[in-house]
Design an enzyme around this catalytic site. Structure first.
Site, short mmCIF file in Angstrom:
data_model
loop_
_atom_site.label_atom_id
_atom_site.label_comp_id
_atom_site.label_asym_id
_atom_site.label_seq_id
_atom_site.Cartn_x
_atom_site.Cartn_y
_atom_site.Cartn_z
CG ASP A 100 -1.58 1.29 1.49
OD1 ASP A 100 -2.29 1.75 0.58
OD2 ASP A 100 -1.40 1.87 2.58
CD GLU A 142 -11.27 17.01 3.36
OE1 GLU A 142 -11.71 16.14 4.13
OE2 GLU A 142 -10.80 16.74 2.24
CG HIS A 147 -8.70 11.00 4.10
ND1 HIS A 147 -7.46 11.51 3.77
CD2 HIS A 147 -8.85 9.87 3.36
CE1 HIS A 147 -6.89 10.72 2.87
NE2 HIS A 147 -7.71 9.72 2.61
CD GLU A 176 -16.24 9.25 -7.47
OE1 GLU A 176 -16.93 10.30 -7.47
OE2 GLU A 176 -16.60 8.19 -8.02
N GLY A 177 -13.86 11.93 -3.26
CA GLY A 177 -13.75 13.16 -2.50
C GLY A 177 -14.99 13.47 -1.69
CB ALA A 180 -19.48 19.99 2.12
CG LEU A 188 -18.59 19.51 -5.98
CD1 LEU A 188 -18.64 19.15 -7.46
CD2 LEU A 188 -19.41 18.53 -5.18
CG ASP A 308 -1.00 2.03 7.11
OD1 ASP A 308 -1.49 1.93 5.97
OD2 ASP A 308 -0.89 3.11 7.71
CG ASP A 312 -4.17 -1.02 3.39
OD1 ASP A 312 -4.43 -0.72 2.21
OD2 ASP A 312 -3.50 -0.29 4.14
#
Length: 428
Positions: A100, A142, A147, A176-177, A180, A188, A308, A312
């Site tokens: 990864d 965000e 994330h 993608e993202g 909001a 976006l 990690d 994954d």
């Protein structure tokens, strides 16, 4: 204890070998007794006793158990834990190591390197969208995300004394993202896929800027407000210092190295090129990673997956051997067959090396057992039946003791094994 109870192929082979040797020892001793009985009871009993004393049917199993225990102890001293014996054996056979990218090959600490406005002063909103305003919109988008990108954006906004309020609508689209809504505006923040989903076109000059940033190994997010692209935010995730050294060591061991990532092709190839990896599987959604691992296995590869994070976990489970790196995610830990407690990629090499050493030692133990018992039983039978020379039970027992001491000492020698393929991982 769990590893030893799990029983790999070598353990089963050694147990079968023990039964075969036991049967051979009993059969040969009965044969010798019956054959030599006409020469006298003492001679017959002496021959039968010598054959039994010379054999040690289950020493191979004992030696193998000691080899495995010592290998586990040696690995644990480096912060490497194997879930079961079959994983210890299987890791020695892998020919492909899949990494990864984010948080494994890289440190997983995304830093903002560029904020680039795309709107000129005479266009929409009446003024040039400077970096501060782009950062504010991005931080709003965000605000509710967990994330690592979100934490970088929000921290920078706080450092700039930008007040960030939560959006009244928030949706995170994997791979993608973010979408909001705040103050009647639709925000976006994401990659090209997100923009395409909402019918937003990236102009050619802007596409050129994005490509340039990605070719430098950076991850680029596009910010759009009410379907108008306002700016770009580029992030850089520093490679681990030992990454290139580890890739080189694995390649010297004959392993094929692959990067499996959700990042875009340009960024992924740029990162791979820096450390000598040229096989890259990019733009993969978290749920698709296990499918990509299965494709590699179906192509005839024996695959170890190193990852990690939560994303994954399915890929770790799908691999022949899943290696949970750094043990940051409980789900990844549960899915991994090998756990690396230290966040140091050198332990990937060490895990493969100790696995190979353990497997070769185990095979040597089995081969030595076969050789010794063939020589001991065959030699005693030939000595009596062909040469007419008796082998004293004491001599037979002494031979067995010498063999046992040598076999057990060889099994325990793995405790002092020194890694050769690469330097030791840092102690943390």
């Amino acid at each position: 204890q769990e590893v030893q109870n799990s029983g790999g192929k070598l353990s089963r082979y050694s147990e079968i070998l023990g039964l075969v040797i036991l049967a051979a020892a009993i059969t040969s001793s009965v044969y010798a007794y019956l054959t030599l009985l006409p020469l006298g009871m003492a001679t017959a009993i002496g021959a039968a006793t010598s054959l039994l004393l010379a054999s040690s049917p289950f020493l191979a199993s004992l030696s193998l158990s000691i080899t495995i225990s010592c290998a586990l102890s040696r690995a644990a001293a480096e912060g490497i834990l194997f879930r079961d014996e079959s994983s210890l054996e299987k890791l020695a056979t892998i020919d492909t190591v899949v990494f990864d990218k984010t948080g494994t090959l890289t440190k997983g600490k995304l830093a903002i390197t560029d904020i680039i406005p795309l709107i000129k002063s005479d266009e929409r909103f009446g003024s040039r969208k400077d970096e501060r305003e782009i950062l504010e919109y991005a931080a709003i988008a965000e605000k509710n995300s967990g994330h690592t990108i979100a934490s970088s954006i929000i921290k920078m906004a706080e450092d700039e004394n930008i007040s960030v309020s939560a959006p009244y609508f928030f949706e995170e689209i994997p791979g993608e993202g973010i979408v909001a809504k705040h103050s009647l505006k639709t925000i976006l923040l994401g990659n090209r896929k997100l923009m395409s989903r909402y019918g937003i076109t990236i102009e050619e000059p802007h596409e050129g800027i994005i490509n340039k940033l990605e070719s430098d190994g950076k991850t680029v997010l596009i910010l759009s407000v009410d379907k108008t692209p306002l700016g770009l935010i580029a992030f850089e995730d520093a490679l681990r210092e030992e990454a290139a050294e580890v890739v080189k060591a694995l390649q010297k061991m004959g392993k094929k190295i692959v990067i499996l990532t959700g990042d875009n092709r340009n960024t992924s190839f740029a990162i791979g090129k820096r450390i000598g990896i040229y096989e890259v599987i990019s733009d993969v959604l978290p749920k698709e990673k296990s499918f990509e691992i299965q494709k590699l296995r179906q192509g005839g590869r024996i695959v170890a997956m190193v990852g990690d994070g939560i994303n994954d976990a399915p890929a770790l489970s799908s691999a022949d051997v899943g290696i949970a790196f750094g043990c940051k995610s409980q789900i990844a830990v549960q899915s991994g067959h090998v756990l690396l407690l230290k966040s140091d990629l050198r332990n990937v090499v060490h895990a493969i090396e100790i696995s190979s050493k353990c497997t070769s030692s185990a095979k040597s133990t089995i081969a030595l057992s076969m050789l010794y018992h063939s020589a001991a039983i065959g030699g005693i039978l030939i000595s009596y039946s062909v040469m007419g020379t008796a082998v004293a039970p004491v001599a037979a027992a002494a031979a067995c003791i010498v063999y046992s001491v040598f076999s057990l000492s060889q099994a325990a020698s793995i405790l002092s094994y020194k890694f050769r393929a690469i330097g030791r991982a840092k102690r943390k």
